[in-house]
Design a protein around this motif. Structure first.
Motif, short mmCIF file in Angstrom:
data_model
loop_
_atom_site.label_atom_id
_atom_site.label_comp_id
_atom_site.label_asym_id
_atom_site.label_seq_id
_atom_site.Cartn_x
_atom_site.Cartn_y
_atom_site.Cartn_z
N ASP A 15 -8.45 1.79 -9.29
CA ASP A 15 -7.79 0.49 -9.08
C ASP A 15 -6.42 0.69 -8.43
O ASP A 15 -6.07 0.00 -7.46
CB ASP A 15 -7.65 -0.20 -10.45
N VAL A 16 -5.65 1.66 -8.91
CA VAL A 16 -4.34 1.94 -8.30
C VAL A 16 -4.52 2.42 -6.86
O VAL A 16 -3.75 2.06 -5.97
CB VAL A 16 -3.58 3.01 -9.12
N ARG A 17 -5.59 3.20 -6.61
CA ARG A 17 -5.85 3.73 -5.27
C ARG A 17 -6.03 2.58 -4.27
O ARG A 17 -5.48 2.59 -3.17
CB ARG A 17 -7.08 4.63 -5.31
N ALA A 18 -6.82 1.58 -4.67
CA ALA A 18 -7.04 0.44 -3.78
C ALA A 18 -5.74 -0.31 -3.52
O ALA A 18 -5.48 -0.79 -2.41
CB ALA A 18 -8.08 -0.51 -4.41
N LYS A 19 -4.89 -0.40 -4.56
CA LYS A 19 -3.64 -1.16 -4.41
C LYS A 19 -2.59 -0.40 -3.59
O LYS A 19 -1.89 -1.01 -2.78
CB LYS A 19 -3.10 -1.50 -5.80
N ILE A 20 -2.50 0.90 -3.78
CA ILE A 20 -1.50 1.64 -3.00
C ILE A 20 -1.91 1.68 -1.54
O ILE A 20 -1.06 1.72 -0.64
CB ILE A 20 -1.23 3.05 -3.59
N ALA A 21 -3.23 1.61 -1.26
CA ALA A 21 -3.67 1.53 0.14
C ALA A 21 -3.15 0.23 0.78
O ALA A 21 -2.70 0.22 1.93
CB ALA A 21 -5.19 1.60 0.22
N ILE A 22 -3.17 -0.87 0.03
CA ILE A 22 -2.66 -2.14 0.54
C ILE A 22 -1.14 -2.07 0.74
O ILE A 22 -0.61 -2.47 1.77
CB ILE A 22 -3.02 -3.30 -0.42
N VAL A 40 13.60 0.42 7.61
CA VAL A 40 12.57 1.44 7.68
C VAL A 40 12.27 1.91 6.27
O VAL A 40 13.16 2.42 5.58
CB VAL A 40 13.04 2.65 8.53
N VAL A 41 11.04 1.70 5.84
CA VAL A 41 10.68 2.10 4.47
C VAL A 41 10.39 3.60 4.44
O VAL A 41 9.67 4.12 5.29
CB VAL A 41 9.45 1.30 3.98
N HIS A 42 10.98 4.28 3.45
CA HIS A 42 10.70 5.70 3.26
C HIS A 42 9.56 5.91 2.28
O HIS A 42 8.76 6.82 2.41
CB HIS A 42 11.93 6.43 2.69
N GLU A 43 9.56 5.10 1.22
CA GLU A 43 8.63 5.38 0.13
C GLU A 43 8.38 4.11 -0.68
O GLU A 43 9.29 3.32 -0.90
CB GLU A 43 9.25 6.46 -0.78
N VAL A 44 7.14 3.93 -1.09
CA VAL A 44 6.78 2.87 -2.03
C VAL A 44 6.09 3.53 -3.22
O VAL A 44 5.18 4.34 -3.02
CB VAL A 44 5.82 1.84 -1.41
N MET A 45 6.54 3.24 -4.40
CA MET A 45 5.92 3.80 -5.59
C MET A 45 5.65 2.68 -6.56
O MET A 45 6.54 1.84 -6.76
CB MET A 45 6.86 4.76 -6.31
N GLY A 46 4.49 2.68 -7.19
CA GLY A 46 4.26 1.58 -8.10
C GLY A 46 3.40 1.90 -9.30
O GLY A 46 2.48 2.73 -9.23
N ILE A 47 3.74 1.25 -10.39
CA ILE A 47 2.85 1.17 -11.55
C ILE A 47 2.10 -0.13 -11.36
O ILE A 47 2.67 -1.21 -11.53
CB ILE A 47 3.65 1.18 -12.86
N CYS A 48 0.85 -0.03 -10.93
CA CYS A 48 0.10 -1.23 -10.49
C CYS A 48 -1.10 -1.50 -11.37
O CYS A 48 -1.97 -2.29 -11.01
CB CYS A 48 -0.41 -1.05 -9.06
N SER A 76 2.13 10.50 3.25
CA SER A 76 1.25 10.92 2.17
C SER A 76 1.01 9.73 1.24
O SER A 76 1.95 9.04 0.87
CB SER A 76 1.90 12.03 1.33
N VAL A 77 -0.24 9.53 0.88
CA VAL A 77 -0.58 8.46 -0.05
C VAL A 77 -1.42 9.09 -1.16
O VAL A 77 -2.40 9.79 -0.87
CB VAL A 77 -1.38 7.34 0.65
N TYR A 78 -1.02 8.88 -2.41
CA TYR A 78 -1.78 9.49 -3.50
C TYR A 78 -1.57 8.76 -4.81
O TYR A 78 -0.63 7.98 -4.96
CB TYR A 78 -1.41 10.98 -3.65
N VAL A 79 -2.48 9.01 -5.73
CA VAL A 79 -2.42 8.43 -7.07
C VAL A 79 -2.46 9.57 -8.07
O VAL A 79 -3.33 10.45 -7.98
CB VAL A 79 -3.62 7.49 -7.34
#
Lengths: 320, 320
Positions: free
Chosen positions: B86-93, B36-44, B151-154
């Motif tokens: 650009d990061v917004r589109a990627k974190i949505a994926i 179960v994933v809690h969180e994904v964070m990225g420098i994309c 929550s999803v944000y950039v």
């Protein structure tokens, strides 16, 4: 429909076999299809990484080993961990995946962490480095792509603090893969533990159920030559009872063995009967530096054989 | 006989779409099946990461942007990069892959790096941190597993130097995944470039040819609720023309908005007409801290609206 092995169509997943919580087997099986791997390096043993982390902050080897045993990380007989045998088995698997080469485990030069002491962390700090037990599988000729022989070995390595392998803390594992197309990519996560291991097994079962396991769990055998007399810069710690002319003598031995000295470090000497200094070398072959260490060990001033560790240089240190 | 889409059996691989050289899509598709994933964070986004790295060492935003354009990293119109689109589109994926939730891109709170200045790196350094542009998708209730809203944000984030995201240098990308079974695992590598991108495309083609592409390239839609009024500790930089009682006044505004102040930092003031100080907050909602910033911006002493960035705290900072 899927026998028990052989060519009966059985599927085989083993993601948890190396770095329990890191999907490095899946990555090497399916993400480097159009790429050429130059080098795989990994911290694949959580127990020794935990111990080295404690030693870095000043703890003593035997105290740390007892603590790791009390915590259940280290076995009552810790040989497989501290002598590097566990890492040796794992780097053989990673070498097979990355290069298609079956490396006989007995042929892999393997040094554990039993010879590493607090003073090595002091000298490493002077070099902007720390010490990690690393399994390495590297092509000799990085840019020769298919023509460089493969070296596979296990040793405590002097690693720059800026390198991502230095950032693996506690029981954490980390694997860095250097390839022609991606440069350095890295994978970090828990190395073991019941939840990470179970999770990797479940992912394998799910892949098998979905028909997504590669038909050949290991790549075809390649014809890459093995050459385990690897080349590296080395760190050599020489323990001595102080007398005149030691550095000159070591210099003569190094020259005779064809080893070029890069730098000499010496902490202030507290006890002239039990002192040490460190020589770092230019790139040379393992056989040259071990020859040098044997010669030094035979000198009157030597207190036991020198400790010799390969050094990870900054050109592989920068990460992405 | 795979048709052109729909249910005709077409296979779809898109590994290069997010973090070109990092197999994060493959990992999220196939390695977290029993987890179960809690969180994904990225420098994309490599361009902005390059720019922030230069700003960290003292360069000015506009100089760095010009340099990034000269090097071909940034487009002539750099909006998509520097405003975070650009990061917004990627974190949505990534959110779709990790949580099965389709997040409308317009609903994602998105702040770029145009408001970040050299002084923010000075204050971040006082906090043992740096600044990175990070895409985040996180469950509100980390341990509630399936009951916490997403929550999803950039935003540019204040990141501890000890965190693996801080170690992404230059154009490098990095993604950290926090899950129930693995804890924090991380993936780093090149974010873009022709060789890494081509390599990811080749790996996709090979997977498709071998029948190893997942039948559903995206997970089924889940019923996780979205709540983009996320909770975090915040860094708030207030620029002011010096006068008496400013800290008291900011304290009153924070209290009215229900924001609890954790610390106040102020560099020595060189110019009383153009000074600044930083307030860090306890965990609060984005709406509370933006309300506080609006109120502060309306005060006579304020020179423009405060800059507000979420802070990554040490509990997610340790890595494996």
């Amino acid at each position: 429909k899927g026998g028990g092995g052989g060519s009966g169509g059985a599927k085989f997943g083993y993601e948890a076999a190396v770095c329990g919580g890191i999907p490095i087997i899946n990555a090497l099986q399916s993400c480097y299809a159009g790429d050429v791997v130059h080098e795989v390096m990994g911290i694949c043993n959580g127990t020794t990484n935990y111990m080295l982390g404690k030693m870095e902050t000043g703890a003593d080897y035997s105290d740390v080993l007892r603590e790791a045993q009390d915590l259940g990380y280290a076995e009552a007989d810790p040989t497989a961990d501290v002598e590097g045998h566990d890492v040796r088995a794992k780097i053989a698997i990673l070498a097979k995946l990355a290069f298609g080469t079956t490396v006989p485990v007995e042929s892999i030069p393997c040094m554990g962490i039993t010879g590493v002491t607090a003073v090595d962390f002091e000298y490493a700090r002077l070099l902007g480095c720390t010490v990690k037990l690393v399994g390495t599988a590297a092509r000799l000729s990085k840019y020769g792509e298919r023509d460089g022989a493969l070296s596979v070995y296990v040793a405590p390595k002097v690693v720059p603090n800026s390198h991502l392998l230095a950032s693996a803390r506690g029981c954490g594992n980390a694997v860095a893969v250097d390839s022609a197309n991606l440069g350095v990519a890295s994978y970090t996560g828990p190395g073991a533990g019941r939840y990470p291991t179970a999770s990797s097994v479940v992912a394998d079962v799910r892949r098998i159920a979905d028909g997504l396991c590669p038909p050949d769990p290991f790549p075809l055998e390649s014809s890459i030559e093995l050459d385990n007399d690897y080349t590296s810069n080395f760190y050599v710690r020489i323990s001595f009872a102080d007398s005149l002319g030691i550095v000159r003598r070591v210099g003569e031995i190094a020259e005779r063995r064809g080893v070029s000295i890069h730098s000499i470090l010496q902490n202030p000497i507290d006890d002239r009967g039990a002192a040490d200094f460190v020589v770092t070398t230019e790139a040379c072959k393992l056989s040259q530096v071990t020859g040098m260490c044997e010669d030094v060990a035979g000198e009157d001033f030597a207190r036991g054989p020198p400790l010799c560790m390969p050094m990870l240089m900054e050109d592989f240190a920068r990460g992405p």
